[in-house]
Scaffold this motif. Sequence first.
Motif, short mmCIF file in Angstrom:
data_model
loop_
_atom_site.label_atom_id
_atom_site.label_comp_id
_atom_site.label_asym_id
_atom_site.label_seq_id
_atom_site.Cartn_x
_atom_site.Cartn_y
_atom_site.Cartn_z
N MET A 1 0.84 -1.20 0.00
CA MET A 1 0.00 0.00 0.00
C MET A 1 0.88 1.26 0.00
SD MET A 1 -3.26 -0.78 0.06
CE MET A 1 -4.41 -2.07 0.52
N PHE A 2 0.38 2.30 -0.63
CA PHE A 2 1.07 3.56 -0.66
C PHE A 2 0.08 4.68 -0.35
CE2 PHE A 2 3.59 0.88 -3.40
CZ PHE A 2 4.89 1.24 -3.06
N THR A 3 0.60 5.77 0.17
CA THR A 3 -0.24 6.95 0.33
C THR A 3 0.05 7.91 -0.80
OG1 THR A 3 1.39 8.11 1.67
CG2 THR A 3 -0.19 6.72 2.84
N GLU A 4 -0.88 8.84 -1.05
CA GLU A 4 -0.72 9.75 -2.16
C GLU A 4 0.41 10.73 -1.95
OE1 GLU A 4 -4.62 11.14 -2.25
OE2 GLU A 4 -5.40 9.46 -3.39
N ARG A 5 0.85 10.93 -0.73
CA ARG A 5 2.00 11.78 -0.49
C ARG A 5 3.24 10.94 -0.19
NH1 ARG A 5 -1.20 14.93 3.34
NH2 ARG A 5 -2.51 16.38 2.21
N ASN A 6 3.22 9.74 -0.73
CA ASN A 6 4.33 8.83 -0.46
C ASN A 6 5.66 9.43 -0.93
OD1 ASN A 6 5.62 6.32 0.14
ND2 ASN A 6 5.73 5.99 -2.06
N ILE A 7 6.67 9.41 -0.07
CA ILE A 7 8.00 9.92 -0.38
C ILE A 7 8.97 8.76 -0.29
CG2 ILE A 7 9.85 11.45 0.38
CD1 ILE A 7 7.77 13.35 1.43
N SER A 8 9.79 8.62 -1.33
CA SER A 8 10.73 7.50 -1.37
C SER A 8 11.62 7.50 -0.14
CB SER A 8 11.61 7.62 -2.63
OG SER A 8 12.60 6.63 -2.60
N PRO A 9 11.68 6.36 0.60
CA PRO A 9 12.48 6.32 1.83
C PRO A 9 13.97 6.50 1.57
CG PRO A 9 11.71 4.13 1.23
CD PRO A 9 11.01 5.08 0.33
N SER A 10 14.42 6.23 0.34
CA SER A 10 15.84 6.37 0.06
C SER A 10 16.27 7.83 0.01
CB SER A 10 16.16 5.71 -1.29
OG SER A 10 15.46 6.35 -2.33
N ILE A 11 15.32 8.75 -0.10
CA ILE A 11 15.66 10.16 -0.21
C ILE A 11 15.98 10.75 1.16
CG2 ILE A 11 14.77 12.42 -0.88
CD1 ILE A 11 13.09 11.01 -2.96
N PHE A 12 15.19 10.39 2.15
CA PHE A 12 15.29 11.03 3.46
C PHE A 12 15.86 10.08 4.51
CE2 PHE A 12 11.79 13.43 1.41
CZ PHE A 12 12.39 14.67 1.42
N LEU A 54 7.61 15.17 -6.70
CA LEU A 54 6.47 14.94 -5.81
C LEU A 54 5.56 16.15 -5.82
CD1 LEU A 54 8.36 13.38 -2.77
CD2 LEU A 54 7.00 12.17 -4.46
N PRO A 55 4.31 16.01 -6.27
CA PRO A 55 3.40 17.16 -6.29
C PRO A 55 2.95 17.54 -4.89
CG PRO A 55 2.24 15.18 -6.96
CD PRO A 55 3.69 14.79 -6.80
N ILE A 56 2.85 18.83 -4.62
CA ILE A 56 2.38 19.33 -3.33
C ILE A 56 0.96 19.83 -3.53
CG2 ILE A 56 2.76 21.00 -1.48
CD1 ILE A 56 5.69 21.06 -2.28
N GLY A 57 0.02 19.13 -3.01
CA GLY A 57 -1.38 19.51 -3.17
C GLY A 57 -1.88 20.31 -1.98
N ASN A 58 -3.17 20.30 -1.82
CA ASN A 58 -3.81 20.98 -0.70
C ASN A 58 -3.61 20.14 0.56
OD1 ASN A 58 -5.48 22.27 1.13
ND2 ASN A 58 -7.06 22.71 -0.39
N VAL A 59 -2.79 20.63 1.48
CA VAL A 59 -2.43 19.83 2.66
C VAL A 59 -3.60 19.67 3.62
CG1 VAL A 59 0.00 20.43 2.54
CG2 VAL A 59 -1.55 21.92 3.80
N SER A 60 -4.70 20.38 3.40
CA SER A 60 -5.86 20.23 4.28
C SER A 60 -6.59 18.92 4.01
CB SER A 60 -6.82 21.41 4.09
OG SER A 60 -7.34 21.43 2.77
N HIS A 61 -6.35 18.31 2.85
CA HIS A 61 -6.99 17.03 2.54
C HIS A 61 -6.24 15.91 3.23
CE1 HIS A 61 -9.92 18.22 -0.58
NE2 HIS A 61 -9.08 19.21 -0.79
N PRO A 62 -6.94 14.95 3.82
CA PRO A 62 -6.25 13.84 4.49
C PRO A 62 -5.60 12.90 3.48
CG PRO A 62 -8.62 13.45 4.45
CD PRO A 62 -8.41 14.84 3.91
N ASP A 63 -4.57 12.19 3.93
CA ASP A 63 -3.94 11.18 3.08
C ASP A 63 -4.95 10.07 2.78
OD1 ASP A 63 -1.63 12.57 3.07
OD2 ASP A 63 -0.54 11.25 4.44
N ARG A 64 -4.73 9.43 1.64
CA ARG A 64 -5.62 8.36 1.22
C ARG A 64 -4.79 7.17 0.77
NH1 ARG A 64 -8.67 8.88 -4.50
NH2 ARG A 64 -9.30 6.72 -4.76
N SER A 369 -2.72 8.80 -9.11
CA SER A 369 -1.31 9.14 -8.90
C SER A 369 -1.05 10.64 -9.04
CB SER A 369 -0.43 8.37 -9.89
OG SER A 369 -0.72 8.76 -11.23
N ILE A 370 -1.98 11.38 -9.64
CA ILE A 370 -1.82 12.83 -9.79
C ILE A 370 -2.92 13.57 -9.03
CG2 ILE A 370 -0.63 12.71 -12.01
CD1 ILE A 370 -3.35 13.37 -13.33
N LEU A 371 -3.50 12.91 -8.02
CA LEU A 371 -4.61 13.51 -7.29
C LEU A 371 -4.28 14.87 -6.68
CD1 LEU A 371 -7.52 13.26 -6.44
CD2 LEU A 371 -6.81 11.93 -4.45
#
Length: 439
Positions: A1-12, A54-64, A369-371
């Motif tokens: 499973m992935f979240t829409e704001r998923n960030i690759s763990p290898s980056i951070f 990584l697109p930055i959307g409206n942060v008020s929306h919860p992750d899905r 993927s572009i939500l």
Amino acid sequence: MFTERNISPSIFLSVPHDAPQFVAEIMDKGLHQWTLQRIVHLLDQDSINSILCLPIGNVSHPDRIVWPWCANGLYSAKSGYHLIHALRNVSMSNGGQSSHCVNPLVWKEIWKIVTLPKIRVFCWRIVSKALATRLNLCKRRVNVNPICPLCNDQVESKEHLLFLCPWVKMVRFCSTFNYRVNPQSFTTFDQWFKSLIQMKFPSSLDKRNFLTKISFLLWFIWKARCRFIFDGCKPEPIHVLQMANSAARDFLEACLPSISIGITNREVLPAQPLWSPPRLGWYKVNSDGAWKSNKAAGLGVIIRNSEGAFCGGLAEGKVCQSALATEADAVLSGLNLALSLHHRKVMVETDSRVVKFGISGNYGNRAWSILPILLEIRRMETLFDSVEWCWIPRNKNRAAHMAASIGIATVHRVTWLNQPPPSLVRVLVSDGLPCPPVM
């Protein structure tokens, strides 16, 4: 499973424990942009590009939570079943088993062959090991002799049937394709087909016609073999070759006359304007994206009024995760440009069906993927008096496509308010509508 704001763990990997606060400090939520000045010296270029994608959307929306192995992002038992078996096959391959993995490029190119649909399915059956050769029948426990009935020497595999059988070698020897199969280096059909599509051709037209003729030749070899099995008609190599060539030539002349006689798209200019102006008082925003596999992208936007006059445009180069994200970013840039020029009634045209339907709330075909970008487009829509969304075929979106091609070669955004570049002027004029003259 992935979240829409998923960030690759290898980056951070070296992110401190207060990771949410750290990530918040390197993004501009208002402009929806990343600000990496603080950490750019710690990262390589690939990691920087991965973050910028990584697109930055409206942060008020919860992750899905989404399931990336389904086009709609929703889990199904069928997709889980196929995933388990795919992972098992990969595990067997890594463990030195005899499983054979077909290159994804082969599957893609098979369905792109310009030929009859039944021949494309036939080629797919060959690669899928679904062709009823005697060897395959024996593997499925059918009581049949696996030896080739034509040469009575080797087992009848698909490679032997289509390439290595003596009578088939005579067919290739008499052909004018100037292509020979080396039996010593021949392995599997999919490996041969992969080498075929990677060959150098004088033009894409030559490659397309060559693959068409090859597909017809394979089909008629199979038909000749089946006539021998069921009717007892011994195949004649010259006759099989003549029938294959004649069928391929008739197909090209009947279905693709411009291809068969070598006419390029540049020479076949439309007699009527491809682009149509919007209603009186409205502005039409055409957007398009160009994307390369190294994540380099170009955004193109063209704005014209109800008289067809050029009212603005832009070309911008950036980094995007996929071609779909590029198309969505281009739409967003078009809305931003129209808003800055105070155009309150706009009709937005894109040649991406997925983006168009995604804006309407249909998140199939991996639109999930572009939500974040889609939600930002929906937010921008509320800032206009009226917005209409339209899908158009690519040949009606040539001006925006040219702007995107310019954008992929630029570093910063280039905006044109009244004087587009000469290359773009030529495309606008070919639409049959007014355009500023080249200065």
